[in-house]
Write a protein that holds these residues in place. Structure first.
Motif, PDB file in Angstrom:
ATOM      1  N   VAL A 244       0.818  -1.202   0.000  1.00  0.00           N
ATOM      2  CA  VAL A 244       0.000   0.000   0.000  1.00  0.00           C
ATOM      3  C   VAL A 244       0.858   1.261   0.000  1.00  0.00           C
ATOM      4  O   VAL A 244       0.406   2.335  -0.394  1.00  0.00           O
ATOM      5  CB  VAL A 244      -0.964  -0.019   1.226  1.00  0.00           C
ATOM      6  CG1 VAL A 244      -1.627   1.315   1.436  1.00  0.00           C
ATOM      7  CG2 VAL A 244      -2.019  -1.108   1.031  1.00  0.00           C
ATOM      8  N   SER A 245       2.105   1.185   0.426  1.00  0.00           N
ATOM      9  CA  SER A 245       2.952   2.378   0.545  1.00  0.00           C
ATOM     10  C   SER A 245       3.142   3.077  -0.792  1.00  0.00           C
ATOM     11  O   SER A 245       3.224   2.434  -1.845  1.00  0.00           O
ATOM     12  CB  SER A 245       4.322   1.991   1.105  1.00  0.00           C
ATOM     13  OG  SER A 245       4.283   1.909   2.504  1.00  0.00           O
ATOM     14  N   GLY A 246       3.237   4.404  -0.729  1.00  0.00           N
ATOM     15  CA  GLY A 246       3.416   5.206  -1.927  1.00  0.00           C
ATOM     16  C   GLY A 246       2.103   5.385  -2.663  1.00  0.00           C
ATOM     17  O   GLY A 246       1.020   5.186  -2.110  1.00  0.00           O
ATOM     18  N   GLY A 485       8.665  -6.500   1.322  1.00  0.00           N
ATOM     19  CA  GLY A 485       7.409  -6.032   1.878  1.00  0.00           C
ATOM     20  C   GLY A 485       7.134  -4.559   1.651  1.00  0.00           C
ATOM     21  O   GLY A 485       7.792  -3.883   0.849  1.00  0.00           O
ATOM     22  N   SER A 486       6.139  -4.062   2.388  1.00  0.00           N
ATOM     23  CA  SER A 486       5.659  -2.686   2.267  1.00  0.00           C
ATOM     24  C   SER A 486       5.671  -2.037   3.646  1.00  0.00           C
ATOM     25  O   SER A 486       5.254  -2.656   4.636  1.00  0.00           O
ATOM     26  CB  SER A 486       4.233  -2.679   1.695  1.00  0.00           C
ATOM     27  OG  SER A 486       3.709  -1.380   1.639  1.00  0.00           O
ATOM     28  N   LEU A 487       6.149  -0.795   3.713  1.00  0.00           N
ATOM     29  CA  LEU A 487       6.169  -0.093   5.001  1.00  0.00           C
ATOM     30  C   LEU A 487       4.768   0.065   5.554  1.00  0.00           C
ATOM     31  O   LEU A 487       4.561   0.061   6.761  1.00  0.00           O
ATOM     32  CB  LEU A 487       6.817   1.281   4.851  1.00  0.00           C
ATOM     33  CG  LEU A 487       8.188   1.366   4.184  1.00  0.00           C
ATOM     34  CD1 LEU A 487       8.730   2.782   4.312  1.00  0.00           C
ATOM     35  CD2 LEU A 487       9.157   0.362   4.779  1.00  0.00           C
ATOM     36  N   SER A 488       3.797   0.235   4.669  1.00  0.00           N
ATOM     37  CA  SER A 488       2.402   0.335   5.078  1.00  0.00           C
ATOM     38  C   SER A 488       1.598  -0.755   4.408  1.00  0.00           C
ATOM     39  O   SER A 488       1.743  -0.998   3.203  1.00  0.00           O
ATOM     40  CB  SER A 488       1.815   1.703   4.706  1.00  0.00           C
ATOM     41  OG  SER A 488       0.417   1.714   4.930  1.00  0.00           O
ATOM     42  N   GLY A 489       0.742  -1.405   5.207  1.00  0.00           N
ATOM     43  CA  GLY A 489      -0.129  -2.442   4.665  1.00  0.00           C
ATOM     44  C   GLY A 489      -1.573  -2.021   4.585  1.00  0.00           C
ATOM     45  O   GLY A 489      -2.390  -2.732   3.992  1.00  0.00           O
ATOM     46  N   GLU A 490      -1.931  -0.881   5.197  1.00  0.00           N
ATOM     47  CA  GLU A 490      -3.304  -0.370   5.073  1.00  0.00           C
ATOM     48  C   GLU A 490      -3.493   0.991   5.736  1.00  0.00           C
ATOM     49  O   GLU A 490      -4.485   1.670   5.469  1.00  0.00           O
ATOM     50  CB  GLU A 490      -4.319  -1.350   5.676  1.00  0.00           C
ATOM     51  CG  GLU A 490      -4.211  -1.546   7.177  1.00  0.00           C
ATOM     52  CD  GLU A 490      -5.300  -2.465   7.738  1.00  0.00           C
ATOM     53  OE1 GLU A 490      -6.345  -2.610   7.074  1.00  0.00           O
ATOM     54  OE2 GLU A 490      -5.093  -3.036   8.824  1.00  0.00           O
ATOM     55  N   HIS A 491      -2.597   1.421   6.598  1.00  0.00           N
ATOM     56  CA  HIS A 491      -2.791   2.675   7.325  1.00  0.00           C
ATOM     57  C   HIS A 491      -2.224   3.886   6.606  1.00  0.00           C
ATOM     58  O   HIS A 491      -2.396   5.001   7.068  1.00  0.00           O
ATOM     59  CB  HIS A 491      -2.163   2.574   8.717  1.00  0.00           C
ATOM     60  CG  HIS A 491      -2.859   1.602   9.612  1.00  0.00           C
ATOM     61  ND1 HIS A 491      -2.322   1.181  10.815  1.00  0.00           N
ATOM     62  CD2 HIS A 491      -4.047   0.964   9.492  1.00  0.00           C
ATOM     63  CE1 HIS A 491      -3.152   0.325  11.382  1.00  0.00           C
ATOM     64  NE2 HIS A 491      -4.201   0.181  10.594  1.00  0.00           N
ATOM     65  N   GLY A 492      -1.540   3.676   5.496  1.00  0.00           N
ATOM     66  CA  GLY A 492      -0.940   4.784   4.770  1.00  0.00           C
ATOM     67  C   GLY A 492       0.413   5.166   5.340  1.00  0.00           C
ATOM     68  O   GLY A 492       0.820   4.734   6.415  1.00  0.00           O
ATOM     69  N   ASP A 493       1.132   5.995   4.598  1.00  0.00           N
ATOM     70  CA  ASP A 493       2.486   6.382   4.992  1.00  0.00           C
ATOM     71  C   ASP A 493       2.492   7.565   5.948  1.00  0.00           C
ATOM     72  O   ASP A 493       3.171   7.541   6.968  1.00  0.00           O
ATOM     73  CB  ASP A 493       3.309   6.705   3.748  1.00  0.00           C
ATOM     74  CG  ASP A 493       3.446   5.509   2.830  1.00  0.00           C
ATOM     75  OD1 ASP A 493       3.820   4.434   3.322  1.00  0.00           O
ATOM     76  OD2 ASP A 493       3.159   5.642   1.630  1.00  0.00           O
ATOM     77  N   GLY A 494       1.745   8.624   5.614  1.00  0.00           N
ATOM     78  CA  GLY A 494       1.682   9.782   6.474  1.00  0.00           C
ATOM     79  C   GLY A 494       3.051  10.301   6.846  1.00  0.00           C
ATOM     80  O   GLY A 494       4.043  10.108   6.130  1.00  0.00           O
ATOM     81  N   ALA A 496       4.564   9.198   9.440  1.00  0.00           N
ATOM     82  CA  ALA A 496       5.247   8.097  10.118  1.00  0.00           C
ATOM     83  C   ALA A 496       6.191   7.329   9.202  1.00  0.00           C
ATOM     84  O   ALA A 496       7.182   6.759   9.666  1.00  0.00           O
ATOM     85  CB  ALA A 496       4.212   7.137  10.707  1.00  0.00           C
ATOM     86  N   ARG A 497       5.902   7.294   7.879  1.00  0.00           N
ATOM     87  CA  ARG A 497       6.703   6.440   7.016  1.00  0.00           C
ATOM     88  C   ARG A 497       7.150   7.097   5.711  1.00  0.00           C
ATOM     89  O   ARG A 497       7.980   6.535   5.002  1.00  0.00           O
ATOM     90  CB  ARG A 497       5.906   5.160   6.697  1.00  0.00           C
ATOM     91  CG  ARG A 497       5.846   4.194   7.858  1.00  0.00           C
ATOM     92  CD  ARG A 497       4.939   3.020   7.591  1.00  0.00           C
ATOM     93  NE  ARG A 497       3.540   3.364   7.705  1.00  0.00           N
ATOM     94  CZ  ARG A 497       2.875   3.381   8.852  1.00  0.00           C
ATOM     95  NH1 ARG A 497       3.488   3.085   9.974  1.00  0.00           N
ATOM     96  NH2 ARG A 497       1.595   3.690   8.882  1.00  0.00           N
ATOM     97  N   SER A 498       6.602   8.269   5.392  1.00  0.00           N
ATOM     98  CA  SER A 498       6.946   8.872   4.092  1.00  0.00           C
ATOM     99  C   SER A 498       8.444   9.093   3.931  1.00  0.00           C
ATOM    100  O   SER A 498       9.019   8.853   2.860  1.00  0.00           O
ATOM    101  CB  SER A 498       6.197  10.195   3.927  1.00  0.00           C
ATOM    102  OG  SER A 498       4.805   9.980   3.822  1.00  0.00           O
ATOM    103  N   GLU A 499       9.108   9.547   4.989  1.00  0.00           N
ATOM    104  CA  GLU A 499      10.548   9.797   4.895  1.00  0.00           C
ATOM    105  C   GLU A 499      11.335   8.514   4.634  1.00  0.00           C
ATOM    106  O   GLU A 499      12.461   8.553   4.110  1.00  0.00           O
ATOM    107  CB  GLU A 499      11.045  10.469   6.176  1.00  0.00           C
ATOM    108  CG  GLU A 499      12.493  10.935   6.099  1.00  0.00           C
ATOM    109  CD  GLU A 499      13.040  11.409   7.446  1.00  0.00           C
ATOM    110  OE1 GLU A 499      14.229  11.782   7.480  1.00  0.00           O
ATOM    111  OE2 GLU A 499      12.297  11.388   8.443  1.00  0.00           O
ATOM    112  N   LEU A 500      10.741   7.361   4.982  1.00  0.00           N
ATOM    113  CA  LEU A 500      11.437   6.087   4.857  1.00  0.00           C
ATOM    114  C   LEU A 500      11.195   5.410   3.513  1.00  0.00           C
ATOM    115  O   LEU A 500      11.812   4.370   3.224  1.00  0.00           O
ATOM    116  CB  LEU A 500      10.986   5.149   5.982  1.00  0.00           C
ATOM    117  CG  LEU A 500      11.133   5.690   7.411  1.00  0.00           C
ATOM    118  CD1 LEU A 500      10.464   4.758   8.401  1.00  0.00           C
ATOM    119  CD2 LEU A 500      12.602   5.887   7.758  1.00  0.00           C
ATOM    120  N   LEU A 501      10.300   5.959   2.691  1.00  0.00           N
ATOM    121  CA  LEU A 501       9.945   5.304   1.433  1.00  0.00           C
ATOM    122  C   LEU A 501      11.146   5.038   0.522  1.00  0.00           C
ATOM    123  O   LEU A 501      11.176   4.001  -0.168  1.00  0.00           O
ATOM    124  CB  LEU A 501       8.882   6.121   0.693  1.00  0.00           C
ATOM    125  CG  LEU A 501       7.469   6.044   1.271  1.00  0.00           C
ATOM    126  CD1 LEU A 501       6.528   6.977   0.524  1.00  0.00           C
ATOM    127  CD2 LEU A 501       6.942   4.619   1.240  1.00  0.00           C
TER     128      LEU A 501
END
Length: 971
Positions: A244-246, A485-494, A496-501
């Protein structure tokens, strides 16, 4: 050319002067002049919307509640003209920080929340973005259909938010993600273009480009982006369902129908604002069975997943002992103890024809039995029991916010997913990574799709703890990438994870993401800092060592939170269960269910209390009018203390706040008239006829006005004779009391207004073989002083209570309460107020309700038969529950129905107060009063609470009966 929207428009109470203050004023004036619906920029509203369910905090300039589609268009136009960023928000349950922003927050949940159409033939529904998922499900169910994606927050999450995050839920294994169930979207760009997007053929793309305009430009540019990058889109994106990420650029591929609506799913409001959505519906199976599989550990459970998927479960969810160990609700604990042994479980749901499910459940259990570490299986076909078990999983996001020792746990890495066949390896690597960083967390999630949720005990209160957080999530991102895998599986990046994409995607894919964003939003006005050009993962933290809480000493000990009000308010992590409007047997939150306003939710109140401890947006501490107003419609029902997954106890916080807020100040009239009612009732009871005559005379309106009482309320009549007067003058009972003595707590309400209840209690207790005693003198638990925040007086009364009961408590004599609010006060409020007195703990342990005592003793009640409906008092719901009452009624042969009504709405002084009357009646009218009116005259209406009986009498014209009276009548 429109100016670029500011990426950071932080404003606090302290800097709303000069340029920022003028900018805020211009913005609010422009929004109101344009007619954008409700516009709020006061400190209270901005504080309420400063956070979502994530670790992040950003104070908006203003919050807009659009009432119609036109308001959204106008609000976006104003923000574009002034260069202000926009954040779209549904229920605010996002755990990644994408629902908070420093510009204008558009809250769609308040008004734009309708199901516009359901087409059962096409199996589609068209909805506004603020519609709650359960409301859509109810509309679809009328046609035998459901919406496939169903996150655990289904009772409050909105479709717009689900589209923004590409939410999935437990049944995505069978019915896919939100993206997979989208037909088309009507969207508005920051540039002001309204368009409908969905799947497009090559001919339709060509026609749109030929037509020109902004839509043609955008469609053509997106088609060109896909054409030039076919290989990258096919190999780098959409590799497994929970990637789901990105941005979902794989949906731009021709083989996927160049589906622009699905490409926007998961874009977190960064590309367009949703005006409406048409979604696909599916037909659910006719029957379901839940198979609970036990394992020695979460790793073993994860290893078993691939083989179990061959049995086509509708859902395959996992949780471990660390999560179930946090559960305190007695009924749920009993269910947990009945699960197969082990340290982790898989919840597998099967769907199909009723006749085939037992065989399929057996086959699934046999498949699990061949896995290492399997400990046993339990098949559940009773829907009610299955619902109780699923509730453990649904409450996971809230339960996991506290570790078993009470320490805080946080999101931040709660949503990673890997292909299911690699889940066991990833989980073991993840556990080792937590150990290496000295962190703990409870694991649960969608094991069937390789998606793990976990709350971790990050320390955000120190610089070292924040550094550890950043280091850990960076290492965790690399671990996920190693497992494909994916940093996000359903909650979105926001945030919390956008910088890590970039650790997951290479520079080529990240460049495509930026291009996609810029095509839709060239001015960067929509939710900037999410997915591309990200804000730092450790920035804007809700708990920040550089922003320590201001010291606010409390009277109440707040033991569970170390006496720290900020920590207590932080219990609310924003999962928003308090925003559930439908009555499901929970009490929380009565006023929100009436107003549907965030400020009246448990979350909204906790958010303001927390901001009060930060001293920025809410800068006047205990004197804050914003916090006072937010707490105004709190009924002190205590429902949140048990219904909130993490036990946010707003009733207690309200008492603490009111104590300080009105210290050495004039209080509202009702705090004197009803807060001091137990004391005022004593002289009145000496001349009840005169007092009743005055209260029912032409002076009644004046008395009510002076006392802050609603003119519409009928004042209760004082009894001709108090219970204490009767009890102390009655002949001594004959015969022995084989069960020994009990102390009957003589509450002020029944003593002065309904002594028949206490007399019935005496008769029942003596018939059951008890010697009934009453405390010496005239005692009071102090409840009315506690709820109105007069804690000094409440402490004195509590100490008198302990002095009066001390000898009997030490002798082991139970204290029996008939008024649930007073019984709860003896169990919780008095021990809180006098925590330093060991007798207070003894009082809490010794206090029982009538039904609890009788069921515990094994007494067989008389047979009564007949039918009844019962209203559970809020305080009883919060402290002891209704199980003992239900068992006693069963033994009496009474066919009883417990109303799923929540609070009656009267709640002590609340429903009598002039400014609260309308909300009080509206709360009662949601379930309770209509149910009472609909009940036949041969159906007994049971309500132990004096407030509940009063609301029923005045609102439905029926006399409600106390359980003690029902039993006494049957004797």
């Amino acid at each position: 050319m429109v100016g670029t929207a500011a990426d950071d428009t932080r404003t606090t109470a302290g800097d709303e002067t000069g340029g920022e203050g003028a900018r805020l004023a211009r913005l609010v004036a422009a929004l109101r002049e344009a007619g954008c619906g409700e516009v709020a920029a006061d400190a209270g509203r901005r504080a309420q919307y400063s956070a979502d369910a994530s670790n992040y905090r950003r104070v908006p300039m203003a919050v807009v509640f659009p009432r119609e589609r036109r308001h959204v268009v106008e609000a976006v136009a104003v923000c574009r003209r002034l260069g202000v960023p926009i954040t779209s928000r549904g229920a605010g349950t996002s755990t990644s920080g994408q629902a908070v922003g420093s510009g204008v927050v558009l809250d769609f949940s308040r008004y734009l929340n309708r199901v516009l159409a359901v087409d059962p033939q096409a199996r589609t529904a068209t909805v506004e973005p603020g519609v709650v998922l359960d409301d859509l499900q109810a509309a679809a169910a009328a046609h035998g259909l459901v919406f496939g994606a169903d996150p655990s927050t289904h009772s409050r999450c909105t479709l717009g938010g689900m589209i923004g995050n590409n939410a999935c839920g437990s049944h995505s294994l069978a019915w896919g993600r939100t993206a997979d169930n989208l037909v088309e979207l009507e969207v508005l760009t920051y540039g002001g273009t309204v368009m409908t997007v969905g799947a497009m053929t090559g001919e339709e793309v060509a026609a749109a480009v030929a037509e020109g305009g902004e839509r043609g430009r955008l469609v053509g540019a997106l088609a060109e982006l896909a054409r030039r990058n076919l290989a990258t889109l096919r190999t780098g994106l959409g590799r497994f369902p929970r990637q789901v990420s990105g941005y979902g650029l794989e949906h731009l591929l021709p083989e996927h129908g160049f589906h622009l609506a699905r490409a926007l799913a998961g874009s977190e409001g960064t590309c367009a604002v949703i005006l409406s959505a048409t979604v696909r519906l599916v037909a659910p199976p006719p029957a379901r069975a839940l198979v609970v599989l036990g394992f020695e550990g979460a790793g073993e459970a994860a290893d078993a997943v691939p083989a179990l998927l061959e049995h086509r479960p509708l859902a395959l969810e996992g949780l471990d002992r660390a999560l179930t160990g946090i559960v305190t609700r007695p009924a749920t604990r009993a269910e947990i103890e009945a699960l197969p042994p082990g340290q982790a479980w898989l919840f597998a749901e099967l769907g199909g024809e009723p006749a085939e499910l037992p065989e399929r459940a057996l086959a699934l259990g046999e498949a699990a039995g061949r896995a290492a570490g399997f400990t046993g299986a339990l098949t559940v076909t009773d829907p009610e029991r299955a619902r109780r078990l699923w509730r453990i999983r649904e409450d996971g996001a809230g339960l996991a916010t506290r570790m078993p020792d009470g320490s805080e746990a946080w999101p931040g890495w709660e949503d990673a997913a890997v292909p299911p066949e690699r889940l066991g390896s990833y989980l073991r690597g993840f556990t080792a990574l937590m150990d290496r960083h000295g962190l703990r967390g409870a694991v649960y999630g969608h094991f069937g799709e390789g998606c793990l949720h976990v709350r971790i005990d990050f320390d955000f209160g120190t610089d070292k703890g924040v550094a550890t957080f950043r280091s850990f999530v960076t290492d965790a991102a690399r671990l996920v990438a190693e497992h494909g895998g994916s940093l996000s599986g359903e909650h979105g990046d926001g945030q919390a994870r956008s910088e890590l994409l970039p650790l997951m995607y290479g520079p080529e894919v990240m460049a495509l993401f930026e291009r996609f964003k810029d095509l839709w939003d060239p001015d960067g006005g929509l939710n900037p800092g999410m997915i591309v050009r990200p804000r730092p993962v450790d920035g804007d933290l809700r708990v920040d060592p550089r922003r320590p809480a201001i010291p606010l000493a409390t009277v109440l000990p707040l033991h569970a939170d170390g006496g720290d009000l900020a920590r207590a308010a932080r219990r609310c992590v924003g999962v928003g269960k308090c925003r559930t409007a439908e009555h499901r047997g929970d009490v929380m939150c009565p006023s929100y269910r009436v107003t549907l306003d965030e400020k009246d939710s448990t979350r909204g109140r906790a958010r303001l209390l927390y901001e009060m401890t930060q001293g920025q947006v809410i800068s006047t501490g205990w004197r804050s009018p914003e916090v006072r107003d937010a707490l105004d419609l709190c009924l002190s029902c205590k429902g949140c203390s048990v219904d909130c997954p993490v036990g946010v106890d707003v009733a207690t916080y309200k008492s603490e706040f009111l104590h300080h807020h009105y210290r050495h100040r004039l209080r509202p009239a009702s705090h004197y008239s009803m807060g001091w009612l137990p004391l005022l009732a004593r002289p009145a009871s000496r001349m009840p006829r005169l007092v009743n005559a005055v209260l029912s005379s032409r002076l009644s309106p004046l008395v009510k006005r002076l006392g802050g009482i609603a003119a519409e309320r009928e004042l209760p009549r004082f009894a001709d004779r108090t219970f204490l007067s009767w009890f102390r003058r009655r002949p001594a009972p004959e015969g022995e009391a084989p069960r020994g003595p009990v102390t009957l707590w003589v509450d002020s309400f029944n003593n002065h207004f309904a002594p028949s209840v206490l007399r019935a209690g005496v008769r029942v207790l003596e018939s059951a073989g008890y010697e009934v005693r009453v405390p010496p003198g005239t005692q009071c638990c102090g409840l009315t002083w506690f709820t109105t925040g007069q804690l000094g007086t409440a402490r004195r009364l509590g100490r008198r209570t302990l002095d009066a009961l001390g000898p009997s408590l030490e002798a082991g004599v139970p204290v029996v309460g008939l008024e649930p609010s007073c019984t709860a006060a003896l169990r919780t409020d008095v021990p809180e107020l006098l925590h330093e007195d060991g007798r207070a703990r003894l009082l809490a342990e010794s206090t029982v309700g009538l039904a609890e005592l009788l069921v515990r003793s094994g007494w067989e009640p008389p047979r009564a038969g007949g039918r009844s409906i019962s209203q559970t008092h809020c305080h009883q719901h919060a402290t002891s529950g209704f199980d003992a009452d239900a068992e006693l009624l069963r033994r009496m042969g009474v066919d009883n129905t417990v109303l799923r009504s929540g609070c009656c709405g009267l709640a002590g002084n609340f429903g009598f107060e002039r400014e609260h009357y309308a909300v009080s009646v509206a709360a009662g009218e949601q379930v309770l009063l209509p149910a009472v009116r609909a009940a036949g005259q041969d159906t007994a209406v049971l309500a132990d609470g004096f407030s509940c009986r009063t609301q029923i009498a005045q609102g439905a014209g029926r006399r409600a009966t106390h359980l003690a009276e029902l039993i006494a009548e049957a004797l």
